[in-house]
Design a protein around this motif. Structure first.
Motif, short mmCIF file in Angstrom:
data_model
loop_
_atom_site.label_atom_id
_atom_site.label_comp_id
_atom_site.label_asym_id
_atom_site.label_seq_id
_atom_site.Cartn_x
_atom_site.Cartn_y
_atom_site.Cartn_z
N HIS A 35 0.84 -1.21 0.00
CA HIS A 35 0.00 0.00 0.00
C HIS A 35 0.86 1.26 0.00
CE1 HIS A 35 -4.02 -1.62 0.23
NE2 HIS A 35 -3.71 -2.40 1.25
N SER A 36 1.90 1.24 0.83
CA SER A 36 2.80 2.39 0.89
C SER A 36 3.48 2.64 -0.45
CB SER A 36 3.85 2.17 1.98
OG SER A 36 4.77 3.23 2.03
N ALA A 37 3.87 1.57 -1.12
CA ALA A 37 4.54 1.69 -2.41
C ALA A 37 3.58 2.21 -3.48
CB ALA A 37 5.11 0.34 -2.83
N VAL A 38 2.33 1.80 -3.41
CA VAL A 38 1.33 2.34 -4.34
C VAL A 38 1.18 3.84 -4.15
CG1 VAL A 38 -1.13 2.35 -4.92
CG2 VAL A 38 0.06 0.18 -4.64
N ASP A 39 1.17 4.26 -2.88
CA ASP A 39 1.10 5.70 -2.59
C ASP A 39 2.32 6.43 -3.15
OD1 ASP A 39 -1.30 5.39 -1.25
OD2 ASP A 39 -0.37 5.22 0.73
N MET A 78 3.80 5.80 -5.84
CA MET A 78 3.61 5.95 -7.28
C MET A 78 2.63 7.06 -7.63
SD MET A 78 5.71 3.71 -8.42
CE MET A 78 5.38 3.26 -10.12
N ALA A 79 1.94 7.60 -6.62
CA ALA A 79 0.96 8.66 -6.85
C ALA A 79 1.54 10.06 -6.67
CB ALA A 79 -0.23 8.47 -5.90
N LYS A 80 2.80 10.15 -6.27
CA LYS A 80 3.43 11.44 -6.02
C LYS A 80 4.69 11.59 -6.86
CE LYS A 80 3.41 10.20 -1.71
NZ LYS A 80 3.58 10.12 -0.24
N SER A 81 4.85 12.72 -7.47
CA SER A 81 5.98 12.92 -8.40
C SER A 81 7.32 12.77 -7.70
CB SER A 81 5.88 14.30 -9.06
OG SER A 81 5.89 15.33 -8.09
N GLU A 82 7.40 13.16 -6.43
CA GLU A 82 8.69 13.10 -5.74
C GLU A 82 9.09 11.68 -5.36
OE1 GLU A 82 5.59 14.56 -2.66
OE2 GLU A 82 6.02 14.78 -4.81
N THR A 83 8.16 10.75 -5.33
CA THR A 83 8.49 9.36 -4.99
C THR A 83 8.15 8.38 -6.11
OG1 THR A 83 6.35 9.20 -3.86
CG2 THR A 83 8.28 9.65 -2.49
N PHE A 84 7.63 8.88 -7.21
CA PHE A 84 7.27 8.01 -8.35
C PHE A 84 8.51 7.28 -8.87
CE2 PHE A 84 7.10 7.45 -12.97
CZ PHE A 84 5.98 6.64 -13.08
N LYS A 85 8.32 6.04 -9.30
CA LYS A 85 9.41 5.24 -9.87
C LYS A 85 9.03 4.77 -11.26
CE LYS A 85 12.10 5.02 -6.17
NZ LYS A 85 11.32 5.94 -5.30
N GLY A 86 9.96 4.93 -12.19
CA GLY A 86 9.78 4.41 -13.54
C GLY A 86 10.59 3.13 -13.68
N TYR A 87 11.40 3.05 -14.74
CA TYR A 87 12.27 1.88 -14.89
C TYR A 87 13.19 1.76 -13.67
CZ TYR A 87 11.05 1.72 -19.89
OH TYR A 87 10.39 1.62 -21.08
N GLY A 88 13.29 0.55 -13.16
CA GLY A 88 14.19 0.31 -12.03
C GLY A 88 15.48 -0.34 -12.49
N PRO A 89 16.40 -0.60 -11.56
CA PRO A 89 17.65 -1.27 -11.91
C PRO A 89 17.38 -2.69 -12.43
CG PRO A 89 17.73 -0.34 -9.69
CD PRO A 89 16.31 -0.29 -10.13
N VAL A 144 6.03 -4.35 -6.11
CA VAL A 144 6.25 -5.74 -5.71
C VAL A 144 7.55 -5.87 -4.91
CG1 VAL A 144 6.68 -8.09 -6.56
CG2 VAL A 144 4.91 -6.68 -7.63
N GLN A 145 8.59 -5.18 -5.35
CA GLN A 145 9.87 -5.27 -4.64
C GLN A 145 9.77 -4.68 -3.23
OE1 GLN A 145 13.68 -4.82 -6.63
NE2 GLN A 145 12.63 -4.44 -8.58
#
Length: 394
Positions: A56-60, A62-73, A281-282
C-alpha cells in the motif's frame, strides 16, 4: 518461416494442466461433490500484514511525483537486495550485492538462465523431476540425461564420475519428492561439478521449510560452491508471492570458464531482455525481511508444516512408504496396492474427491508414486486426510 521443431519433443499438455482438466470434468459431471485439492503447489494463506502495508505504501509512492518510480535497476532495487543479502548472512553465507539479481520468479529464471549456456551442453536432471527443468532444455534442443532417483536411494541420487554432464539441476528440498540433501551429500555434488567443469543450477525454492541443521538451506553453505553453482530462490513459498511474482538468483563472481564470467553474462542478458520487477512488488518483498514481516511469515510457514505433519502422520498410520513431510511441504508416497500413478489419481478423485499429482507426470521413476501438498488450508487438509484414511482402510 518455420516453428521451433523441438516443441514436438515435449508433452503437448503440461502436467498440471492435465490434472486441472480431469478435475474440471469430474466436477462438471458431479456438481454435488466437494473436491479437495492437495495437488498443485500453490499457497492458500494471504500475504503477511507487513507485506500488505508495504505494498500500500509503495502504491502511494507511485501517486506522487517526488516518490514516483519508472524503470528500475535491472538487478533489482538495493533495498530488496540488501534484505536478501542479510537473509543469507543468517545461514553463514556472505554475498556481494552485485551477485544478487531480483526477478519475477524462480521458474522464469530457471528457464531463462539457459540463454547464457551453449546449446551443446549435456544437461543432467534427476528422475523424477520438476518438468520445467527438462522441457526448457528440450525446447532449446539440448541433450538431457537422467540421474536415477529411486526408493532405494531415498530419491536422492548421487554423482557418478562415469557420467559427464555440463549443466546439473538440483532441487533440495525436492519438488516433487520432498527429499532433501544433507550438507555432506551436497559436498559430493560440488566436488563432482568442480572436477568435471560443470555448473549446478540449484533450486532453493523450498529452503524455508528446512528445520534440520544437517541440511543445507543454500548451496553456498558448501565449500567450493561459488566456483560451480548458481542458486535460484523465490518469494512464492516463503511469503505467498505465487500471485505477486518475485524471486531472485545468486550468481557468484567466481563462476567463470574460458575467460567468460557467468555473473556478467547474466547481467548482459537481463539488461537486454528484462526490465525488472515492479517497484511496488519489490517493496512488498523487502518487507519479508523486516522483524515484523519475518515473524508473521514464520507463523504462516508453521501452518503449512502442521499440514505436512497431518498428511505424514496419516501415511504412517496407513503404513504407506513416503518421503518428505519433514523439512518440505510435499509428501511423496508410494501408491498402495501396486496401483499406477494415474490409477491412484482416479481412485482418490472418484471415490474420495481428493486431488493430488500423479508421480508419472514427473518422469519414469515417478510411476507408482504420488505427490500431496501441504499448501491447502487447515480445514481442507484435515478433511482430505480423513477421506484418504476412510478410503484406504476399507
Amino acid at each position: 518461416m518455420n516453428y521451433n521443431l523441438n516443441f514436438n519433443n515435449i508433452a503437448q499438455s503440461y502436467l498440471f494442466a492435465e490434472v486441472a482438466n480431469r478435475v474440471a470434468a469430474y466436477s462438471k459431471a458431479h456438481p454435488d461433490k466437494k473436491v479437495l485439492k492437495l495437488g498443485i503447489g500453490d499457497v492458500t494463506l494471504p500475504l503477511a500484514p507487513a507485506v500488505i502495508s508495504a505494498l500500500h505504501s509503495a502504491v502511494d509512492d507511485m501517486a506522487k511525483s517526488e516518490t514516483f518510480k519508472g524503470y528500475g535497476p535491472y538487478e533489482g532495487y538495493d533495498f530488496l537486495r540488501e534484505g536478501i543479502q542479510n537473509y543469507y548472512k543468517e545461514s553463514g553465507v556472505s554475498l556481494e550485492l552485485s551477485e544478487i539479481f531480483v526477478s519475477d520468479g524462480a521458474k522464469s529464471d530457471l528457464g531463462n538462465i539457459l540463454d547464457i549456456f551453449s546449446k551443446d551442453n549435456v544437461v543432467l536432471v534427476p528422475d523424477p523431476v520438476y518438468p520445467v527443468y527438462v522441457d526448457t532444455n528440450v525446447m532449446a534442443g539440448r541433450k538431457v540425461i537422467y540421474a536415477n532417483a529411486t526408493e532405494q536411494n531415498g530419491f536422492l541420487p548421487m554423482p557418478d564420475y562415469k557420467v559427464k554432464a555440463d549443466v546439473i539441476y538440483i532441487c533440495s528440498p525436492n519438488n516433487p519428492t520432498g527429499a532433501a540433501y544433507s550438507k555432506a551429500q551436497l559436498k559430493e555434488w560440488v566436488d563432482y561439478a568442480n572436477k568435471v567443469g560443470a555448473v549446478i543450477l540449484f533450486d532453493a525454492a523450498y529452503e524455508c521449510f528446512i528445520t534440520d541443521n544437517s541440511l543445507a538451506r543454500s548451496i553456498f553453505q558448501i565449500e567450493g560452491a561459488k566456483t560451480c553453482a548458481i542458486e535460484f530462490c523465490s518469494f512464492s513459498k516463503i511469503a505467498g508471492f505465487t500471485g505477486t511474482r518475485c524471486g531472485y538468483t545468486v550468481i557468484p563472481h567466481a563462476l567463470e570458464k574460458n575467460g567468460m564470467n557467468a555473473n556478467k553474462l547474466w547481467l548482459r542478458r537481463q539488461s537486454t531482455k528484462f526490465n525488472g520487477v515492479p517497484y511496488v512488488v519489490q517493496k512488498g518483498a523487502a518487507a519479508v525481511f523486516t522483524k515484523e514481516g519475518m515473524a508473521q511469515i514464520k507463523a504462516n510457514l508453521a501452518c503449512y508444516r502442521e499440514n505436512a505433519k497431518l498428511i505424514a502422520d496419516c501415511m504412517d498410520e496407513l503404513g504407506i512408504w513416503y518421503t518428505g513431510g519433514k523439512n518440505s511441504p510435499y509428501i511423496w508416497l508410494k501408491c498402495p496396492n501396486g496401483l499406477k500413478s494415474w490409477e491412484f489419481f482416479d481412485k482418490l478423485l472418484n471415490e474420495a474427491q481428493v486431488v493430488g499429482t500423479p508421480g508419472a507426470g514427473f518422469g519414469e521413476n515417478g510411476e507408482g508414486y504420488f505427490r500431496l501438498t501441504a499448501f491447502g488450508s487447515r480445514e481442507v487438509t484435515a478433511e482430505a486426510v480423513e477421506r484418504i484414511k476412510k478410503l484406504l482402510q476399507r
